[in-house]
Design a protein around this motif. Structure first.
Motif, PDB file in Angstrom:
ATOM      1  N   GLU A  86       0.481  -1.310  -0.055  1.00 41.49           N
ATOM      2  CA  GLU A  86      -0.004   0.068  -0.298  1.00 41.49           C
ATOM      3  C   GLU A  86       1.038   1.432   0.164  1.00 41.49           C
ATOM      4  OE1 GLU A  86      -2.982   0.753  -0.278  1.00 41.49           O
ATOM      5  OE2 GLU A  86      -2.762   2.392  -0.051  1.00 41.49           O
ATOM      6  N   ILE A  87       2.001   1.516   0.402  1.00 44.84           N
ATOM      7  CA  ILE A  87       2.717   2.695   1.209  1.00 44.84           C
ATOM      8  C   ILE A  87       3.639   2.373  -0.566  1.00 44.84           C
ATOM      9  CG2 ILE A  87       4.728   3.248   1.929  1.00 44.84           C
ATOM     10  CD1 ILE A  87       3.966   1.726   4.444  1.00 44.84           C
ATOM     11  N   ALA A  88       3.491   1.441  -1.124  1.00 49.84           N
ATOM     12  CA  ALA A  88       4.904   1.537  -2.458  1.00 49.84           C
ATOM     13  C   ALA A  88       3.958   2.455  -3.638  1.00 49.84           C
ATOM     14  CB  ALA A  88       5.282   0.375  -3.256  1.00 49.84           C
ATOM     15  N   ARG A  89       2.447   1.827  -3.165  1.00 54.27           N
ATOM     16  CA  ARG A  89       1.398   2.748  -3.936  1.00 54.27           C
ATOM     17  C   ARG A  89       1.286   3.738  -4.437  1.00 54.27           C
ATOM     18  NH1 ARG A  89      -1.714  -2.639  -4.766  1.00 54.27           N
ATOM     19  NH2 ARG A  89      -2.223  -2.092  -2.395  1.00 54.27           N
ATOM     20  N   GLU A  90       1.179   4.378  -2.868  1.00 56.88           N
ATOM     21  CA  GLU A  90       0.890   5.810  -2.453  1.00 56.88           C
ATOM     22  C   GLU A  90       2.208   7.223  -2.834  1.00 56.88           C
ATOM     23  OE1 GLU A  90       0.424   5.562   1.497  1.00 56.88           O
ATOM     24  OE2 GLU A  90      -1.315   4.970   1.485  1.00 56.88           O
TER      25      GLU A  90
END
Ligand code: AMP
Ligand code: ZN
Length: 117
Positions: free
Chosen positions: A74-78
């Motif tokens: 999720e952090i990588a997506r953000e």
């Protein structure tokens, strides 16, 4: 007495005794910027439950370990680093583990070579 969480660096961060730059938090997981980043994105994702590392993990910790990885995704997506990032668990001193509270490294924002050193 003999409480492993008392002196654990990452438990101390969780308790707010040591400052950190928070990236993400939910009921089970906490993520913060690595103090010595090895890539433009270098985030550590930890379970709020203390256990030393993958070697010491129990069957009941499987979901927590998965949640740490999903938080990394999720952090990588953000951060828009989905072209290529890496999640790393260093297991044992021979692999560079220096903090004995399980943590997933999320590294990205630059090209990553294989194999790692
Ligand atoms: P490892 O070597 O896999 O155990 O990873 C431990 C990581 O914790 C290293 O990348 C360190 O740079 C990082 N680290 C150590 N102290 C702190 C701190 N106070 N805040 C954030 N990251 C830290
Ligand atoms: Zn801990």
């Amino acid at each position: 007495m003999n409480d492993p969480t008392a002196s654990c660096l990452f438990c101390r961060i969780l308790r707010g005794e040591i400052p950190s730059r928070k990236v993400y938090e939910d009921e089970n997981v906490f993520a913060f910027e690595d103090i010595n980043p090895q890539a433009p994105t270098h985030v550590l994702i930890i379970p709020k439950k203390h256990f030393a590392g993958l070697k010491e993990a129990q069957v009941e910790d499987a979901e927590l370990i998965g949640q740490c990885h999903l938080a990394a995704a999720e952090i990588a997506r953000e951060r828009k680093i989905e072209h290529g990032y890496r999640t790393v668990l260093n297991v044992g001193p021979g692999a560079g583990q220096s903090v004995f509270h399980l943590h997933v490294h999320l590294l990205g924002g630059r090209s990553l070579r294989w194999p790692p050193g």
